[in-house]
Design a protein around this motif. Structure first.
Motif, short mmCIF file in Angstrom:
data_model
loop_
_atom_site.label_atom_id
_atom_site.label_comp_id
_atom_site.label_asym_id
_atom_site.label_seq_id
_atom_site.Cartn_x
_atom_site.Cartn_y
_atom_site.Cartn_z
N ARG A 105 33.55 17.30 80.50
CA ARG A 105 32.98 16.03 80.98
C ARG A 105 31.46 16.13 81.17
O ARG A 105 30.77 15.12 81.07
CB ARG A 105 33.68 15.55 82.22
N ASP A 106 30.94 17.33 81.42
CA ASP A 106 29.49 17.50 81.48
C ASP A 106 28.87 17.36 80.10
O ASP A 106 27.79 16.78 79.96
CB ASP A 106 29.13 18.85 82.09
N GLY A 108 30.13 15.47 77.90
CA GLY A 108 30.21 14.03 77.72
C GLY A 108 29.04 13.31 78.38
O GLY A 108 28.51 12.34 77.84
N ARG A 109 28.63 13.80 79.54
CA ARG A 109 27.47 13.19 80.22
C ARG A 109 26.20 13.40 79.40
O ARG A 109 25.35 12.51 79.33
CB ARG A 109 27.30 13.80 81.61
N LEU A 110 26.06 14.57 78.81
CA LEU A 110 24.91 14.82 77.94
C LEU A 110 24.92 13.88 76.73
O LEU A 110 23.89 13.34 76.33
CB LEU A 110 24.89 16.27 77.47
N THR A 112 26.36 10.92 76.58
CA THR A 112 26.07 9.57 77.07
C THR A 112 24.57 9.38 77.28
O THR A 112 24.00 8.37 76.89
CB THR A 112 26.82 9.29 78.39
N ASP A 113 23.93 10.39 77.89
CA ASP A 113 22.49 10.32 78.11
C ASP A 113 21.74 10.24 76.79
O ASP A 113 20.78 9.47 76.66
CB ASP A 113 22.04 11.53 78.92
N ARG A 116 22.09 6.71 75.41
CA ARG A 116 21.32 5.70 76.16
C ARG A 116 19.83 5.77 75.87
O ARG A 116 19.11 4.80 76.11
CB ARG A 116 21.57 5.87 77.66
N GLU A 125 29.09 4.97 77.14
CA GLU A 125 30.00 5.76 77.97
C GLU A 125 30.74 6.73 77.05
O GLU A 125 30.93 6.46 75.87
CB GLU A 125 30.96 4.89 78.75
N THR A 126 31.14 7.83 77.64
CA THR A 126 31.81 8.86 76.85
C THR A 126 33.09 9.27 77.55
O THR A 126 33.12 9.47 78.76
CB THR A 126 30.90 10.10 76.69
N LYS A 127 34.14 9.39 76.77
CA LYS A 127 35.41 9.93 77.25
C LYS A 127 35.51 11.35 76.69
O LYS A 127 35.44 11.54 75.48
CB LYS A 127 36.58 9.08 76.81
#
Length: 176
Positions: A105-106, A108-110, A112-113, A116, A125-127
């Motif tokens: 999930r981290d 995934g956050r990268l 998503t960033d 954006r 958003e990322t799953k």
């Protein structure tokens, strides 16, 4: 300061479940034994449970239960052996060679960033799953250009992550 990299984070061993079940079974048998001891000394009233169980067992002949019980014991033993030898599953992704680890999930956050930061991306958003990321981006403007930029930006951001997660993107135009 030590230069030894951190150990690879892994899930609990499969044999842990067997250990917990065995501990609960032994605890239950001990509680029954204590209860029967209290009944035998007259501290509490009631009939002993183990006496009832042994009375039921007298009806069975050894031939009736020994072969099935032996087969079950062999199967349980094999299952415990397999569980104890089964390798533990990796829970994190490596970042570089320095012993730094992140969760899926981290990553995934990268992703998503990174999405954006692209022009004309209104939201993303990322799953995240163990080895795959699904990026959903809402855009204005040229969908094909944004899709190409996502295909470039996200792998660049995650290039140090090992194993590299598979990235799938879905781009939708605002208002659709």
């Amino acid at each position: 300061m030590s230069s030894t990299p951190a150990k690879k984070p892994v899930a609990a061993p499969a044999a842990a479940t067997v250990g917990v079940l065995a501990a609960l079974s032994v605890t239950a048998i001990g509680a029954i034994g204590i209860r029967d001891a209290l009944v035998a000394t007259g501290t509490i009233s009631g009939t002993p449970w183990l006496e009832w169980l042994f009375g039921k067992a007298e009806v069975l002949k050894p031939v009736d239960w020994m072969i099935p019980a032996g087969g079950i014991a062999v199967l349980l033993g094999l299952l415990i052996l397999v569980a104890s030898l089964k390798p533990r599953r990796a829970t994190h992704l490596a970042v570089g060679d320095d012993g730094v680890w992140i969760r899926s999930r981290d990553a995934g956050r990268l992703a998503t960033d990174s999405a954006r930061r692209i022009d004309s991306v209104l939201g993303a958003e990322t799953k995240a799953k163990r080895r795959a990321l699904r990026v959903n981006a809402t855009v204005t403007g040229d969908v094909n250009r944004v899709r190409d930029e996502l295909a470039t930006a996200i792998p660049q951001r995650l290039h140090l992550v090992t194993p590299v997660p598979r990235v799938r993107t879905r781009v939708t135009v605002e208002g659709n």
